[in-house]
Design a protein around this motif. Structure first.
Motif, PDB file in Angstrom:
ATOM      1  N   PRO A  14     -18.699  -4.696  -5.549  1.00 44.63           N
ATOM      2  CA  PRO A  14     -17.336  -4.511  -6.057  1.00 44.63           C
ATOM      3  C   PRO A  14     -16.450  -5.718  -5.753  1.00 44.63           C
ATOM      4  CG  PRO A  14     -18.103  -2.520  -4.960  1.00 44.63           C
ATOM      5  CD  PRO A  14     -19.126  -3.584  -4.687  1.00 44.63           C
ATOM      6  N   GLY A  15     -15.502  -5.983  -6.657  1.00 48.17           N
ATOM      7  CA  GLY A  15     -14.684  -7.181  -6.548  1.00 48.17           C
ATOM      8  C   GLY A  15     -13.977  -7.343  -5.220  1.00 48.17           C
ATOM      9  N   LEU A  16     -13.444  -6.270  -4.662  1.00 53.31           N
ATOM     10  CA  LEU A  16     -12.706  -6.372  -3.408  1.00 53.31           C
ATOM     11  C   LEU A  16     -13.581  -6.827  -2.245  1.00 53.31           C
ATOM     12  CD1 LEU A  16     -10.401  -3.225  -3.628  1.00 53.31           C
ATOM     13  CD2 LEU A  16      -9.669  -5.613  -3.656  1.00 53.31           C
ATOM     14  N   LEU A  17     -14.895  -6.768  -2.428  1.00 49.49           N
ATOM     15  CA  LEU A  17     -15.823  -7.119  -1.356  1.00 49.49           C
ATOM     16  C   LEU A  17     -16.599  -8.403  -1.647  1.00 49.49           C
ATOM     17  CD1 LEU A  17     -17.251  -3.550  -0.622  1.00 49.49           C
ATOM     18  CD2 LEU A  17     -15.532  -4.791   0.694  1.00 49.49           C
ATOM     19  N   GLN A  18     -16.292  -9.075  -2.739  1.00 51.80           N
ATOM     20  CA  GLN A  18     -17.049 -10.261  -3.134  1.00 51.80           C
ATOM     21  C   GLN A  18     -16.581 -11.509  -2.386  1.00 51.80           C
ATOM     22  OE1 GLN A  18     -16.800 -10.731  -7.378  1.00 51.80           O
ATOM     23  NE2 GLN A  18     -17.783  -8.765  -7.826  1.00 51.80           N
ATOM     24  N   THR A  19     -17.531 -12.375  -2.038  1.00 52.23           N
ATOM     25  CA  THR A  19     -17.176 -13.711  -1.574  1.00 52.23           C
ATOM     26  C   THR A  19     -16.803 -14.551  -2.798  1.00 52.23           C
ATOM     27  OG1 THR A  19     -19.414 -14.600  -1.783  1.00 52.23           O
ATOM     28  CG2 THR A  19     -18.850 -13.521   0.316  1.00 52.23           C
ATOM     29  N   GLU A  20     -16.145 -15.671  -2.560  1.00 50.09           N
ATOM     30  CA  GLU A  20     -15.727 -16.493  -3.691  1.00 50.09           C
ATOM     31  C   GLU A  20     -16.929 -17.051  -4.450  1.00 50.09           C
ATOM     32  OE1 GLU A  20     -12.800 -20.276  -4.785  1.00 50.09           O
ATOM     33  OE2 GLU A  20     -12.736 -19.347  -2.793  1.00 50.09           O
ATOM     34  N   ARG A  21     -17.960 -17.497  -3.728  1.00 45.36           N
ATOM     35  CA  ARG A  21     -19.128 -18.068  -4.415  1.00 45.36           C
ATOM     36  C   ARG A  21     -19.858 -17.003  -5.221  1.00 45.36           C
ATOM     37  NH1 ARG A  21     -23.238 -21.807  -1.500  1.00 45.36           N
ATOM     38  NH2 ARG A  21     -23.411 -20.095   0.025  1.00 45.36           N
ATOM     39  N   TYR A  22     -19.987 -15.812  -4.669  1.00 47.53           N
ATOM     40  CA  TYR A  22     -20.629 -14.711  -5.395  1.00 47.53           C
ATOM     41  C   TYR A  22     -19.795 -14.363  -6.635  1.00 47.53           C
ATOM     42  CZ  TYR A  22     -22.559 -10.045  -6.322  1.00 47.53           C
ATOM     43  OH  TYR A  22     -23.112  -8.948  -6.921  1.00 47.53           O
ATOM     44  N   ALA A  23     -18.461 -14.292  -6.479  1.00 44.31           N
ATOM     45  CA  ALA A  23     -17.583 -13.948  -7.598  1.00 44.31           C
ATOM     46  C   ALA A  23     -17.732 -14.947  -8.741  1.00 44.31           C
ATOM     47  CB  ALA A  23     -16.132 -13.899  -7.127  1.00 44.31           C
ATOM     48  N   ARG A  24     -17.781 -16.230  -8.404  1.00 47.81           N
ATOM     49  CA  ARG A  24     -17.931 -17.240  -9.448  1.00 47.81           C
ATOM     50  C   ARG A  24     -19.266 -17.088 -10.179  1.00 47.81           C
ATOM     51  NH1 ARG A  24     -13.971 -20.857  -9.572  1.00 47.81           N
ATOM     52  NH2 ARG A  24     -12.631 -21.098  -7.734  1.00 47.81           N
ATOM     53  N   ALA A  25     -20.316 -16.762  -9.429  1.00 46.98           N
ATOM     54  CA  ALA A  25     -21.631 -16.594 -10.045  1.00 46.98           C
ATOM     55  C   ALA A  25     -21.651 -15.368 -10.957  1.00 46.98           C
ATOM     56  CB  ALA A  25     -22.707 -16.478  -8.961  1.00 46.98           C
ATOM     57  N   VAL A  26     -21.023 -14.290 -10.532  1.00 48.25           N
ATOM     58  CA  VAL A  26     -20.953 -13.082 -11.358  1.00 48.25           C
ATOM     59  C   VAL A  26     -20.189 -13.368 -12.644  1.00 48.25           C
ATOM     60  CG1 VAL A  26     -19.934 -10.768 -11.532  1.00 48.25           C
ATOM     61  CG2 VAL A  26     -21.196 -11.416  -9.484  1.00 48.25           C
ATOM     62  N   ILE A  27     -19.046 -14.030 -12.525  1.00 48.05           N
ATOM     63  CA  ILE A  27     -18.211 -14.294 -13.696  1.00 48.05           C
ATOM     64  C   ILE A  27     -18.928 -15.211 -14.680  1.00 48.05           C
ATOM     65  CG2 ILE A  27     -16.093 -15.429 -14.449  1.00 48.05           C
ATOM     66  CD1 ILE A  27     -14.805 -14.310 -11.850  1.00 48.05           C
ATOM     67  N   ARG A  28     -19.611 -16.234 -14.166  1.00 44.21           N
ATOM     68  CA  ARG A  28     -20.356 -17.132 -15.054  1.00 44.21           C
ATOM     69  C   ARG A  28     -21.442 -16.384 -15.825  1.00 44.21           C
ATOM     70  NH1 ARG A  28     -20.262 -20.864 -10.675  1.00 44.21           N
ATOM     71  NH2 ARG A  28     -22.383 -20.219 -10.128  1.00 44.21           N
ATOM     72  N   GLY A  29     -22.082 -15.426 -15.161  1.00 38.54           N
ATOM     73  CA  GLY A  29     -23.193 -14.733 -15.796  1.00 38.54           C
ATOM     74  C   GLY A  29     -22.809 -13.555 -16.655  1.00 38.54           C
ATOM     75  N   ALA A  30     -21.653 -12.938 -16.369  1.00 38.57           N
ATOM     76  CA  ALA A  30     -21.337 -11.663 -17.005  1.00 38.57           C
ATOM     77  C   ALA A  30     -20.143 -11.684 -17.939  1.00 38.57           C
ATOM     78  CB  ALA A  30     -21.103 -10.597 -15.927  1.00 38.57           C
ATOM     79  N   LEU A  31     -19.248 -12.661 -17.812  1.00 36.77           N
ATOM     80  CA  LEU A  31     -18.001 -12.615 -18.569  1.00 36.77           C
ATOM     81  C   LEU A  31     -18.153 -13.352 -19.896  1.00 36.77           C
ATOM     82  CD1 LEU A  31     -15.228 -11.336 -18.056  1.00 36.77           C
ATOM     83  CD2 LEU A  31     -14.417 -13.572 -17.324  1.00 36.77           C
ATOM     84  N   HIS A  32     -18.905 -12.756 -20.804  1.00 34.15           N
ATOM     85  CA  HIS A  32     -19.101 -13.356 -22.128  1.00 34.15           C
ATOM     86  C   HIS A  32     -17.872 -13.125 -23.000  1.00 34.15           C
ATOM     87  CE1 HIS A  32     -23.236 -14.167 -21.157  1.00 34.15           C
ATOM     88  NE2 HIS A  32     -23.452 -12.886 -20.873  1.00 34.15           N
ATOM     89  N   GLY A  33     -17.586 -14.087 -23.860  1.00 37.95           N
ATOM     90  CA  GLY A  33     -16.486 -13.925 -24.805  1.00 37.95           C
ATOM     91  C   GLY A  33     -15.121 -14.124 -24.198  1.00 37.95           C
ATOM     92  N   ALA A  34     -15.045 -14.598 -22.944  1.00 32.54           N
ATOM     93  CA  ALA A  34     -13.745 -14.799 -22.310  1.00 32.54           C
ATOM     94  C   ALA A  34     -13.114 -16.096 -22.803  1.00 32.54           C
ATOM     95  CB  ALA A  34     -13.912 -14.844 -20.798  1.00 32.54           C
ATOM     96  N   GLY A  35     -11.793 -16.153 -22.757  1.00 32.36           N
ATOM     97  CA  GLY A  35     -11.085 -17.381 -23.088  1.00 32.36           C
ATOM     98  C   GLY A  35     -11.329 -18.427 -22.013  1.00 32.36           C
ATOM     99  N   PRO A  36     -10.994 -19.688 -22.291  1.00 31.00           N
ATOM    100  CA  PRO A  36     -11.294 -20.766 -21.355  1.00 31.00           C
ATOM    101  C   PRO A  36     -10.610 -20.634 -20.010  1.00 31.00           C
ATOM    102  CG  PRO A  36      -9.856 -21.529 -23.131  1.00 31.00           C
ATOM    103  CD  PRO A  36     -10.339 -20.179 -23.520  1.00 31.00           C
ATOM    104  N   SER A  37      -9.457 -19.954 -19.963  1.00 34.26           N
ATOM    105  CA  SER A  37      -8.724 -19.846 -18.703  1.00 34.26           C
ATOM    106  C   SER A  37      -9.076 -18.599 -17.906  1.00 34.26           C
ATOM    107  CB  SER A  37      -7.212 -19.853 -18.977  1.00 34.26           C
ATOM    108  OG  SER A  37      -6.842 -18.722 -19.748  1.00 34.26           O
ATOM    109  N   GLU A  38      -9.794 -17.653 -18.535  1.00 38.48           N
ATOM    110  CA  GLU A  38      -9.995 -16.365 -17.850  1.00 38.48           C
ATOM    111  C   GLU A  38     -10.896 -16.444 -16.625  1.00 38.48           C
ATOM    112  OE1 GLU A  38     -10.714 -11.642 -18.741  1.00 38.48           O
ATOM    113  OE2 GLU A  38     -10.570 -13.050 -20.396  1.00 38.48           O
ATOM    114  N   PRO A  39     -12.040 -17.169 -16.635  1.00 37.48           N
ATOM    115  CA  PRO A  39     -12.862 -17.188 -15.419  1.00 37.48           C
ATOM    116  C   PRO A  39     -12.100 -17.667 -14.186  1.00 37.48           C
ATOM    117  CG  PRO A  39     -14.120 -18.005 -17.279  1.00 37.48           C
ATOM    118  CD  PRO A  39     -12.708 -17.857 -17.752  1.00 37.48           C
TER     119      PRO A  39
END
Length: 285
Positions: A123-148
């Motif tokens: 869950p997001g509240l428990l994510q480290t920054e490096r893990y969060a970036r990896a999740v967003i890169r892999g899962a956030l398809h179709g996002a605008g350039p500023s959203e990640p």
């Protein structure tokens, strides 16, 4: 020219909507009957009751009259109306987020307890920054350039609530797959598991893991977050991030159903101490 972005609702606007719905129900009036008696447009009344529009003062006064609101109820309604546009939680980078995710941040910022279940990732509240970036890169398809970037910034800010006074109460249940799946590489996962071990020692945070051996369970259909708020007049809320878009569930029946589902997941999960043992195993792997 792009359309003006609609501001997300606030907790107080939802409170105002819920109070008006309860008063109308107590007065045994349909929306159509209210429209006939007050002249308020039916679409406008629907939007007010769904927290999609803030009532003008004269509209609110007319509704209080037709519902026969008491002095105490009038005082509560007027106070909720005055503060219904308070968005002190907004930050400049929130403009890069989807409307519904920005709304969720606002609700979470005012929550008393967050009950989060995730089958696939931490869950997001428990994510480290490096893990969060990896999740967003892999899962956030179709996002605008500023959203990640905006999502990572918002996530780091959200986590500050865990150390606030009073702290946010977090109850998190994860499927074992969420801590076994290697996201961002083994070093990132080891760091994430170590972080979970440390933060689970905080008195207002409980982390439990459902082991693979538990078999089929209620949460296999997908993750969700259940929020409740310090003021009992604020309706509970369920949030789900789905492939079709973010979804909010607000009816009392729906929120009660998901709260019960969360308790069933906690019962299936390992106890906090045994969950810590599993996380320690992940750290060693």
């Amino acid at each position: 020219m792009s359309e003006k972005r609609q501001a997300p609702p606030t907790v107080r606007l939802r409170r105002l909507a819920a109070m008006l719905r309860r008063l109308r129900t107590a007065a045994d009036l349909t929306r159509e009957e209210v429209t006939e008696r007050t002249g308020i447009n039916g679409v406008t009344l629907y939007r007010i009751e769904k927290a999609r529009a803030r009532p003008q003062k004269r509209t609110l006064t007319a509704l209080m009259e037709v519902y026969g609101a008491s002095e105490a109820e009038r005082s509560d309604l007027l106070a909720a109306e005055r503060h219904s546009q308070d968005r002190s939680w907004l930050r400049p980078y929130h403009a890069g987020l989807s409307e519904r995710y920005a709304a969720y941040i606002g609700f979470e910022a005012e929550a008393r307890t967050v009950r989060a279940y995730e089958p696939s990732f931490v869950p997001g509240l428990l994510q480290t920054e490096r893990y969060a970036r990896a999740v967003i890169r892999g899962a956030l398809h179709g996002a605008g350039p500023s959203e990640p970037g905006a999502r990572v910034a918002a996530l780091m800010e959200r986590q500050a609530a865990l150390g606030a006074s009073p702290p946010l109460r977090l109850r998190a249940v994860l499927d074992e797959a969420a801590v076994r799946r290697v996201v961002g590489g083994r070093d990132v996962m080891r760091e994430q598991a170590e972080h979970l071990l440390r933060i689970a020692e905080e008195p207002e945070i409980c982390v439990q893991v459902i082991p693979f051996g538990a078999g089929a369970h209620t949460g296999m259909a997908g993750g969700f977050v259940h929020l409740d708020f310090p003021d009992p007049r604020d309706p509970e809320l369920v949030y789900m991030d789905t492939p079709a878009g973010d979804l909010f569930l607000e009816s009392e029946a729906e929120t009660r159903q998901f709260r019960a589902a969360f308790e069933r997941l906690r019962a299936v999960a390992l106890a906090p101490r045994s969950s810590a043992d599993l996380l320690a195993e992940v750290c060693r792997s």
